[in-house]
Design an enzyme around this catalytic site. Sequence first.
Site, PDB file in Angstrom:
ATOM      1  N   GLU A  61      11.461   4.354  -7.623  1.00 17.17           N
ATOM      2  CA  GLU A  61      10.517   3.281  -7.322  1.00 17.17           C
ATOM      3  C   GLU A  61       9.086   3.735  -7.592  1.00 17.17           C
ATOM      4  O   GLU A  61       8.763   4.913  -7.451  1.00 17.17           O
ATOM      5  CB  GLU A  61      10.619   2.894  -5.839  1.00 17.17           C
ATOM      6  CG  GLU A  61      12.021   2.574  -5.366  1.00 17.17           C
ATOM      7  CD  GLU A  61      12.146   2.518  -3.846  1.00 17.17           C
ATOM      8  OE1 GLU A  61      13.240   2.181  -3.365  1.00 17.17           O
ATOM      9  OE2 GLU A  61      11.155   2.839  -3.152  1.00 17.17           O
ATOM     10  N   LYS A  98       5.571   4.736  -6.740  1.00 18.15           N
ATOM     11  CA  LYS A  98       4.828   5.184  -5.553  1.00 18.15           C
ATOM     12  C   LYS A  98       3.439   4.578  -5.669  1.00 18.15           C
ATOM     13  O   LYS A  98       2.576   5.091  -6.375  1.00 18.15           O
ATOM     14  CB  LYS A  98       4.762   6.707  -5.459  1.00 18.15           C
ATOM     15  CG  LYS A  98       4.160   7.157  -4.138  1.00 18.15           C
ATOM     16  CD  LYS A  98       4.068   8.645  -4.003  1.00 18.15           C
ATOM     17  CE  LYS A  98       3.697   9.021  -2.573  1.00 18.15           C
ATOM     18  NZ  LYS A  98       2.569   8.256  -2.022  1.00 18.15           N
ATOM     19  N   GLU A 157       4.803  -1.536   1.050  1.00 16.95           N
ATOM     20  CA  GLU A 157       3.401  -1.206   0.794  1.00 16.95           C
ATOM     21  C   GLU A 157       2.632  -2.499   0.584  1.00 16.95           C
ATOM     22  O   GLU A 157       3.203  -3.519   0.185  1.00 16.95           O
ATOM     23  CB  GLU A 157       3.263  -0.348  -0.477  1.00 16.95           C
ATOM     24  CG  GLU A 157       3.910   1.002  -0.394  1.00 16.95           C
ATOM     25  CD  GLU A 157       2.934   2.082   0.035  1.00 16.95           C
ATOM     26  OE1 GLU A 157       1.720   1.875  -0.102  1.00 16.95           O
ATOM     27  OE2 GLU A 157       3.393   3.136   0.500  1.00 16.95           O
TER      28      GLU A 157
END
Length: 510
Positions: A210, A212, A261
Amino acid sequence: MVLLSDVVRTSAEVSATRSRKSKVAAIAGLLSRLGEAEVGPGTAFLAGELRGGRAGVGWATLSALDPAAAGEPSLTVAEVDAAIDALREIGGAGSGQRRAELLADLLARATAAEQEFLVRLLGGELRQGALEGVMLEAIAAAAGVRPDAVRRAFMLSGRLPATAEAALRGGEEELGGFRLEVGRPLRPMLASPAETLDEAMTELGEVSVEYKMDGARIQVHRDGDDVHIYTRTLREITRHVPELVELVRGLDCRSIVLDGETLALDDSGRPRPFQETMGRFGAQSPRDLLLHPYFFDCLHLDGRDLLDLPLRDRLTALEEVAADHRIPAVLTADAEHASGIFDDALEAGHEGVMVKSLDSAYAAGRRGRTWRKVKPSHTLDLVVLAAEWGHGRRSGYLSNLHLGARDPDGGPPIMVGKTFKGLTDELLAWQTEEFQRRETHRDDWTVHLVPELVVEIELDGVQTSTRYPGGVALRFARVLRYRPDKDAASADTIDAVREVRGPQRAAEGG
């Protein structure tokens, strides 16, 4: 009835030894003596915390008080806890003076050693996230229960006092009563750094690779129309991010807990500076700067807790309800495929990639090796211990930072180097003002701080050194940014610093 002096003595014993076994034994011995009503505050004091958060007393107030010390110890843990609660409840006109008077009365009843402990406790100087692991082992020893049962309860509650109370009152049966509760944040799972992408892929096999992202960690809880959003330190920011609340309410589910996030993007879709994202979480947040969520895990869905399921199943649940808001990722066991998304992430302006085993359960609050982070350069999250007054162009500013790594055995941060590289004029002005608010003491050239501010440092590597107590020193360190989304418990350990090797491209093997 346990005296504060017993807590002070135990705290001193813990600070004086490097032996983890001795620390655990000392704390467990005191915990086993606490009465039922004393367990919560006693546990908090031993961890250097206040049960209800800050008491509204700053260093200016604390340093201005100098009452004569009592000759003999008489203060109990319960009395100190009640006095701190009373401090917290004072408000309105003249509140500063009333707090000072109450605090002076409390300190006048304390011995010299107790006064020093209370001032450091109230000032935040005793807070050490590194002590959490030791505290959890001590709670298990005092209660005669398995450490894993204590750790899991703490993961789900996020509170040491509540965990200790349950363990000492009801043992494993009561500890087993802790559940993921929608609306109560749990500590996020953390990743360990990997030197290279090949290293992470070789260790983990089939993985999710994934982006970051250069954003802020969020945890989202929804129960019907009731939505709560928390930072990685479990601070609630719901009222500051209405666009995220509205988006989560629109998901096709009744209840959900998501990990992810959020970040602000520019017109080209690239991440805006991290400080702009974090600025949205404050009281004066600019609401015209929209935040975008990117979720990578689903911990609860419509009445089902998913923590213990493998990641592949949690990703299936995430895809069911939030496919349009997934973080960019691929599922693969192929290193070449993974290298492609690593390059894509860097090209898009992000930090690197996360590599996660598809078989991994969600280990809340722990930094495991089933999640690995890979970046193209070495970075460490370190604690600011002190700063030196600058010279020349930096004259009048606090400049050269003293940097510390977290002690995994619960001691104070361990100094590993200094740097002033990377500090902009804006950062110099900010930290000069901010550091003096967090000051504990100073000498001719140096201002020492409460060890709680985390700064992200880029470096070429580390080298063996006898100059610092950890035996290593940073090489060519420079400041990237401060991390207001992290606390000292999230800083890298001295072991992580020692593991850093010299510069190399993170996507390469070797």
